[in-house]
Design an enzyme around this catalytic site. Structure first.
Site, PDB file in Angstrom:
ATOM      1  N   SER A 171      47.704  54.416  12.670  1.00 41.76           N
ATOM      2  CA  SER A 171      48.706  53.509  12.555  1.00 41.76           C
ATOM      3  C   SER A 171      48.045  52.129  12.121  1.00 41.76           C
ATOM      4  O   SER A 171      46.753  51.804  12.121  1.00 41.76           O
ATOM      5  CB  SER A 171      48.977  53.231  14.124  1.00 41.76           C
ATOM      6  OG  SER A 171      49.867  51.801  14.148  1.00 41.76           O
ATOM      7  N   TYR A 173      46.791  51.385  23.281  1.00 47.64           N
ATOM      8  CA  TYR A 173      47.279  52.118  21.841  1.00 47.64           C
ATOM      9  C   TYR A 173      46.645  51.545  20.596  1.00 47.64           C
ATOM     10  O   TYR A 173      45.854  52.520  19.694  1.00 47.64           O
ATOM     11  CB  TYR A 173      48.778  51.925  21.531  1.00 47.64           C
ATOM     12  CG  TYR A 173      49.020  52.577  20.389  1.00 47.64           C
ATOM     13  CD1 TYR A 173      49.731  53.944  20.268  1.00 47.64           C
ATOM     14  CD2 TYR A 173      49.506  51.615  19.291  1.00 47.64           C
ATOM     15  CE1 TYR A 173      49.955  54.317  19.144  1.00 47.64           C
ATOM     16  CE2 TYR A 173      50.021  52.166  18.007  1.00 47.64           C
ATOM     17  CZ  TYR A 173      50.346  53.730  17.961  1.00 47.64           C
ATOM     18  OH  TYR A 173      50.864  54.379  16.776  1.00 47.64           O
TER      19      TYR A 173
END
Length: 267
Positions: A145, A158
């Site tokens: 990501s 995350y």
């Protein structure tokens, strides 16, 4: 420099019961690969396996938790027995944590996210890569990501986990490239999944990344089209395949790796 690595004939995709993982399984099957599907939800896996088989490819449904070392090793053994090899590993399974700053984060949730998003890919790569090296090479894709490349005020678990994946993929590239191993960090953009549509930061989003763009990129990696970009960060929905193939044809690039620049270096 190692010899060219043949195109992948088989793949193992984690988190394959729904969302991006299921879409990747369908895309790889359409590209001609047999696919092992790993996730905790056995019922959902059966449905995705049926879609892979409907595309004329073999499917193996593996109900396992990516954080369970024994279960992961057993699942990899089962996939290799059924398919003959695992030529492409796609580490897709992952969690997000609550959208709050670090000092408000729940410690147990933070640990759970890191365990799934970092320890899981570690276990999968550790189980799969030795077989790849024994056969002369293979490919590993981590679904990463942009959150792993920059600071963010929320979701510390995350963001930390996605940064860690750069070290896992980069380490695989550094240690295995000369033996035929290729590793890639792939950001899927923002695909409309159950996870992403439930996040506050995407509440008003209308520009979703089509899952087909992610599938096309991973299928190109499976085919070996982007092998010179091993060790790099690729972005579905932003990088076009034409541009990536042109970049790959120019030889190994210096950029698209997560590094710390010096004070006076350009950002």
């Amino acid at each position: 420099m190692s010899a060219p690595v043949p195109a992948a004939r088989t793949a193992l995709v984690t988190g394959a019961s729904r969302g991006i993982g299921a879409a990747l399984a369908r895309s790889l099957a359409a590209a001609g690969l047999d696919v092992a599907l790993l996730a905790r939800d056995a019922d959902r896996l059966t449905g995705v396996a049926a879609e892979v088989e409907a595309a004329g490819r073999r499917a193996v449904a593996l109900a396992a938790d990516v954080t369970d070392r024994v279960a992961v090793e057993a699942a990899v053994n089962e996939a290799e027995f059924a398919l003959g090899s695992i030529d492409l590993l796609v580490n897709n399974a992952g969690l997000v944590d609550t959208e709050v700053p670090l000092w408000e984060a729940d410690p147990e949730e933070f640990a759970r996210v890191l365990t799934t998003n970092v320890y899981g890919p570690f276990l999968l790569a550790r189980a799969v890569v030795p077989g790849m090296l024994a056969r002369g090479g293979g490919r590993v894709v981590d679904l990463s990501s942009g959150s792993g490349t920059r600071d963010s005020p929320v979701m510390p678990g995350y963001n930390t986990s996605k940064t860690a994946l750069f070290r896992i993929g980069g380490g695989l590239h550094a240690a295995g490239f000369d033996r035929g191993l290729r590793a890639f960090e792939v950001a899927p953009g923002v695909v409309a999944t159950d996870m992403s549509t439930g996040m506050a930061m995407h509440a008003d989003r209308t520009d979703w990344t089509p899952p087909e763009a992610v599938g096309e990129l991973v299928a190109a990696i499976a085919a070996g089209d982007l092998d010179p970009l091993s060790g790099c960060y690729l972005r579905a929905g932003t990088d076009t395949l034409a541009a990536l193939r042109e970049r790959a044809a120019a030889g190994p690039p210096a950029g698209r790796r997560l590094v710390v620049t010096d004070w006076d270096s350009p950002s």
